[in-house]
Write a protein that holds these residues in place. Structure first.
Motif, PDB file in Angstrom:
ATOM      1  N   THR A  10       0.812  -1.217   0.000  1.00 30.02           N
ATOM      2  CA  THR A  10       0.000   0.000   0.000  1.00 30.02           C
ATOM      3  C   THR A  10       0.844   1.263   0.000  1.00 30.02           C
ATOM      4  OG1 THR A  10      -1.756   1.203   1.159  1.00 30.02           O
ATOM      5  CG2 THR A  10      -0.165  -0.001   2.537  1.00 30.02           C
ATOM      6  N   HIS A  11       0.387   2.244  -0.760  1.00 27.55           N
ATOM      7  CA  HIS A  11       0.932   3.602  -0.663  1.00 27.55           C
ATOM      8  C   HIS A  11       0.032   4.490   0.186  1.00 27.55           C
ATOM      9  CE1 HIS A  11      -2.174   5.025  -3.417  1.00 27.55           C
ATOM     10  NE2 HIS A  11      -1.876   4.016  -4.207  1.00 27.55           N
ATOM     11  N   ALA A  12      -1.082   3.930   0.681  1.00 28.64           N
ATOM     12  CA  ALA A  12      -2.082   4.743   1.369  1.00 28.64           C
ATOM     13  C   ALA A  12      -1.561   5.351   2.662  1.00 28.64           C
ATOM     14  CB  ALA A  12      -3.332   3.902   1.653  1.00 28.64           C
ATOM     15  N   LEU A  13      -0.636   4.681   3.323  1.00 27.05           N
ATOM     16  CA  LEU A  13      -0.137   5.208   4.594  1.00 27.05           C
ATOM     17  C   LEU A  13       0.644   6.505   4.398  1.00 27.05           C
ATOM     18  CD1 LEU A  13       0.982   1.933   6.413  1.00 27.05           C
ATOM     19  CD2 LEU A  13      -1.251   3.053   6.408  1.00 27.05           C
ATOM     20  N   VAL A 187       5.081 -11.915  -4.263  1.00 31.94           N
ATOM     21  CA  VAL A 187       4.366 -11.395  -5.425  1.00 31.94           C
ATOM     22  C   VAL A 187       3.314 -10.370  -5.009  1.00 31.94           C
ATOM     23  CG1 VAL A 187       2.921 -12.006  -7.400  1.00 31.94           C
ATOM     24  CG2 VAL A 187       4.708 -13.581  -6.622  1.00 31.94           C
ATOM     25  N   GLU A 188       3.293  -9.232  -5.713  1.00 35.11           N
ATOM     26  CA  GLU A 188       2.240  -8.234  -5.511  1.00 35.11           C
ATOM     27  C   GLU A 188       1.020  -8.596  -6.341  1.00 35.11           C
ATOM     28  OE1 GLU A 188      -0.081  -4.770  -7.006  1.00 35.11           O
ATOM     29  OE2 GLU A 188       1.276  -6.077  -8.129  1.00 35.11           O
ATOM     30  N   GLN A 189      -0.182  -8.406  -5.770  1.00 38.76           N
ATOM     31  CA  GLN A 189      -1.433  -8.695  -6.464  1.00 38.76           C
ATOM     32  C   GLN A 189      -2.423  -7.564  -6.234  1.00 38.76           C
ATOM     33  OE1 GLN A 189      -2.706 -11.289  -8.579  1.00 38.76           O
ATOM     34  NE2 GLN A 189      -4.205  -9.626  -8.745  1.00 38.76           N
ATOM     35  N   MET A 190      -2.834  -6.879  -7.308  1.00 33.27           N
ATOM     36  CA  MET A 190      -3.855  -5.841  -7.206  1.00 33.27           C
ATOM     37  C   MET A 190      -5.225  -6.477  -7.043  1.00 33.27           C
ATOM     38  SD  MET A 190      -2.681  -3.092 -10.095  1.00 33.27           S
ATOM     39  CE  MET A 190      -1.151  -2.158  -9.934  1.00 33.27           C
ATOM     40  N   ALA A 191      -6.121  -5.766  -6.336  1.00 28.33           N
ATOM     41  CA  ALA A 191      -7.458  -6.312  -6.087  1.00 28.33           C
ATOM     42  C   ALA A 191      -8.470  -5.186  -5.982  1.00 28.33           C
ATOM     43  CB  ALA A 191      -7.469  -7.142  -4.805  1.00 28.33           C
ATOM     44  N   VAL A 192      -9.694  -5.483  -6.398  1.00 26.74           N
ATOM     45  CA  VAL A 192     -10.831  -4.553  -6.269  1.00 26.74           C
ATOM     46  C   VAL A 192     -11.991  -5.352  -5.682  1.00 26.74           C
ATOM     47  CG1 VAL A 192     -12.493  -3.092  -7.473  1.00 26.74           C
ATOM     48  CG2 VAL A 192     -10.106  -3.152  -8.240  1.00 26.74           C
ATOM     49  N   VAL A 240      -7.003  -7.040 -17.894  1.00 24.77           N
ATOM     50  CA  VAL A 240      -7.452  -6.472 -16.619  1.00 24.77           C
ATOM     51  C   VAL A 240      -7.772  -7.587 -15.633  1.00 24.77           C
ATOM     52  CG1 VAL A 240      -9.307  -5.160 -15.503  1.00 24.77           C
ATOM     53  CG2 VAL A 240      -8.283  -4.318 -17.624  1.00 24.77           C
ATOM     54  N   ASP A 241      -8.463  -8.587 -16.097  1.00 25.11           N
ATOM     55  CA  ASP A 241      -8.853  -9.680 -15.207  1.00 25.11           C
ATOM     56  C   ASP A 241      -7.651 -10.504 -14.749  1.00 25.11           C
ATOM     57  OD1 ASP A 241     -11.376  -8.764 -15.722  1.00 25.11           O
ATOM     58  OD2 ASP A 241     -12.010 -10.476 -16.941  1.00 25.11           O
ATOM     59  N   ALA A 242      -6.596 -10.534 -15.560  1.00 17.37           N
ATOM     60  CA  ALA A 242      -5.401 -11.292 -15.186  1.00 17.37           C
ATOM     61  C   ALA A 242      -4.532 -10.527 -14.193  1.00 17.37           C
ATOM     62  CB  ALA A 242      -4.581 -11.628 -16.435  1.00 17.37           C
ATOM     63  N   ILE A 243      -4.514  -9.207 -14.311  1.00 15.24           N
ATOM     64  CA  ILE A 243      -3.666  -8.394 -13.436  1.00 15.24           C
ATOM     65  C   ILE A 243      -4.373  -8.067 -12.129  1.00 15.24           C
ATOM     66  CG2 ILE A 243      -2.561  -6.124 -13.187  1.00 15.24           C
ATOM     67  CD1 ILE A 243      -0.967  -7.936 -14.961  1.00 15.24           C
ATOM     68  N   VAL A 244      -5.666  -7.819 -12.182  1.00 12.75           N
ATOM     69  CA  VAL A 244      -6.418  -7.368 -11.008  1.00 12.75           C
ATOM     70  C   VAL A 244      -7.460  -8.416 -10.641  1.00 12.75           C
ATOM     71  CG1 VAL A 244      -7.857  -5.546 -10.028  1.00 12.75           C
ATOM     72  CG2 VAL A 244      -6.072  -4.965 -11.691  1.00 12.75           C
ATOM     73  N   ALA A 245      -7.407  -8.871  -9.407  1.00 16.44           N
ATOM     74  CA  ALA A 245      -8.442  -9.786  -8.910  1.00 16.44           C
ATOM     75  C   ALA A 245      -9.616  -8.941  -8.430  1.00 16.44           C
ATOM     76  CB  ALA A 245      -7.889 -10.613  -7.749  1.00 16.44           C
ATOM     77  N   TRP A 246     -10.768  -9.103  -9.060  1.00 13.54           N
ATOM     78  CA  TRP A 246     -11.923  -8.318  -8.643  1.00 13.54           C
ATOM     79  C   TRP A 246     -13.084  -9.258  -8.341  1.00 13.54           C
ATOM     80  CZ3 TRP A 246     -16.246  -8.863 -11.644  1.00 13.54           C
ATOM     81  CH2 TRP A 246     -16.077  -9.215 -12.987  1.00 13.54           C
ATOM     82  N   GLY A 247     -13.999  -8.754  -7.514  1.00 19.05           N
ATOM     83  CA  GLY A 247     -15.135  -9.557  -7.086  1.00 19.05           C
ATOM     84  C   GLY A 247     -15.271  -9.496  -5.584  1.00 19.05           C
ATOM     85  N   ASP A 248     -15.718 -10.589  -4.985  1.00 17.59           N
ATOM     86  CA  ASP A 248     -15.886 -10.604  -3.538  1.00 17.59           C
ATOM     87  C   ASP A 248     -14.602 -11.097  -2.863  1.00 17.59           C
ATOM     88  OD1 ASP A 248     -15.860 -13.334  -4.033  1.00 17.59           O
ATOM     89  OD2 ASP A 248     -17.961 -13.659  -3.486  1.00 17.59           O
ATOM     90  N   GLU A 249     -14.674 -11.237  -1.543  1.00 17.91           N
ATOM     91  CA  GLU A 249     -13.508 -11.646  -0.783  1.00 17.91           C
ATOM     92  C   GLU A 249     -12.980 -13.008  -1.244  1.00 17.91           C
ATOM     93  OE1 GLU A 249     -16.104  -9.184   2.072  1.00 17.91           O
ATOM     94  OE2 GLU A 249     -16.355 -10.491   0.327  1.00 17.91           O
ATOM     95  N   GLN A 270      -2.601  -5.553  -2.983  1.00 13.06           N
ATOM     96  CA  GLN A 270      -2.778  -4.105  -3.087  1.00 13.06           C
ATOM     97  C   GLN A 270      -4.236  -3.821  -3.454  1.00 13.06           C
ATOM     98  OE1 GLN A 270      -1.227  -0.142  -5.543  1.00 13.06           O
ATOM     99  NE2 GLN A 270      -0.415  -2.135  -6.082  1.00 13.06           N
ATOM    100  N   VAL A 271      -5.007  -3.338  -2.502  1.00 14.24           N
ATOM    101  CA  VAL A 271      -6.407  -3.022  -2.760  1.00 14.24           C
ATOM    102  C   VAL A 271      -6.484  -1.672  -3.457  1.00 14.24           C
ATOM    103  CG1 VAL A 271      -8.652  -2.571  -1.732  1.00 14.24           C
ATOM    104  CG2 VAL A 271      -7.202  -4.392  -0.794  1.00 14.24           C
ATOM    105  N   LEU A 272      -7.089  -1.653  -4.621  1.00 12.85           N
ATOM    106  CA  LEU A 272      -7.260  -0.415  -5.383  1.00 12.85           C
ATOM    107  C   LEU A 272      -8.541   0.285  -4.968  1.00 12.85           C
ATOM    108  CD1 LEU A 272      -6.312  -1.673  -8.967  1.00 12.85           C
ATOM    109  CD2 LEU A 272      -4.814  -0.616  -7.255  1.00 12.85           C
ATOM    110  N   SER A 273      -8.462   1.601  -4.850  1.00 11.10           N
ATOM    111  CA  SER A 273      -9.621   2.418  -4.529  1.00 11.10           C
ATOM    112  C   SER A 273      -9.931   3.329  -5.709  1.00 11.10           C
ATOM    113  CB  SER A 273      -9.354   3.273  -3.285  1.00 11.10           C
ATOM    114  OG  SER A 273      -9.072   2.471  -2.164  1.00 11.10           O
ATOM    115  N   PRO A 274     -11.194   3.705  -5.887  1.00 11.56           N
ATOM    116  CA  PRO A 274     -11.517   4.650  -6.964  1.00 11.56           C
ATOM    117  C   PRO A 274     -10.729   5.952  -6.851  1.00 11.56           C
ATOM    118  CG  PRO A 274     -13.512   3.634  -6.132  1.00 11.56           C
ATOM    119  CD  PRO A 274     -12.404   3.212  -5.207  1.00 11.56           C
TER     120      PRO A 274
END
Length: 293
Positions: A10-13, A187-192, A240-249, A270-274
């Protein structure tokens, strides 16, 4: 060093007052995550930030993803690592990388050298071992930001492993085969967290946009067989679907398990935010039961 299988990237901190960032780090630890990975670009110094966050926690590992080798000379990097490791044994993981030509030359005004040769020479400088302060009582741990086969091989021989970023699961399998069974693979994994394909992919594309403009990442995807059509216009749905895991938990947890099945030792989500500077604390709370139990 016990990272556990799942951490957060995260870069959010960086976008919080440090007093609040320390509170959030303590909550991340209480949720059961094994590591917090923090980046370096033009925000907080990652060594200072890591030390302050480690002071506010008890067991969690702080990792740099990544500390830029153009930000400090090899001796400075090695001394900073030893400083934090001595204060917090077995709780600091140094991830270093060559960054990107646009950031090094455009942002820092330096000359971007050949990545592999530059990293090899930098590691030589770090390994001189000239450190006059109180030494750490435990080993210094480092990994390399690595995507291509030669940098992955260097990560396996001159570090404890690799920290690939912006990669699909197929790259994890390639990295494990390239480095062999003993090297660490983080490994880093983006998620929405969003079940709606339209809005989830829109958030994903916003998070991916900067990286699709960086040759280090796009060249790596091309090596894996992705085409210019996949890389154009914010990325094809398939990319997009291969790089970012999206959906529910459960969907995010499945992607993490896929990386582990492919050979990853640790997945940092890495949780992505709008909003780029948003703090995804609610998402981290929601994900914890599915990711860390």
């Amino acid at each position: 060093m016990d990272l556990s299988p799942i951490g957060l990237w995260t870069h959010a901190l960086d976008h919080l007052p440090m007093s609040r960032a320390r509170e959030v780090a303590a909550e991340i630890e209480s949720l059961g995550y094994g590591a917090i990975w923090v980046p370096e670009m033009a925000g907080r110094d990652p060594f200072v930030s890591s030390a302050l966050l480690l002071e506010a926690t008890e067991r969690i590992v702080l990792a740099t993803g990544i500390a830029n080798i153009y930000s400090r000379d090899p001796l400075s990097m090695a001394c900073a690592q030893s400083t934090v490791t001595e204060a917090y044994p077995e709780r600091f993981l140094l991830g270093i990388g060559v960054s990107h030509q646009s950031a090094v030359e455009g942002l820092r005004g330096q000359t971007y050298g050949p990545p592999l040769a530059t990293m090899r020479a930098y590691l030589d400088g770090m390994d001189v071992g000239f450190y006059l302060a109180e030494p750490p009582t435990t080993p210094n741990h480092r990994v390399l930001a690595a995507l291509g086969p030669k940098m992955l091989e260097l990560a396996a021989t001159r570090a404890e492993g690799a920290h690939p970023y912006f990669v699909p699961v197929e790259h994890t399998a390639v990295a494990r085969a390239t480095m062999g069974p003993e090297a660490g693979l983080y490994v880093e994994q983006m998620a929405v967290l969003d079940d709606d394909p339209t809005t989830a992919r829109a958030t994903a594309r916003a998070g991916m946009a900067m990286y699709l403009g960086l040759p280090n990442y796009t060249n790596n995807l091309r090596r894996l067989g992705w085409t210019d059509d996949d890389l154009a216009d914010g990325g094809s749905d398939r990319l997009v679907d291969a790089i970012v895991a999206w959906g529910d938990e459960a969907a995010v947890a499945r992607r993490g398990q896929e990386h582990r099945d492919a050979g990853a030792d640790h997945v940092c989500v890495q949780v992505l935010s709008p909003e780029f500077t948003g703090l995804p604390l609610d998402e981290w709370r929601r994900l914890a039961p599915a990711l860390v139990g």
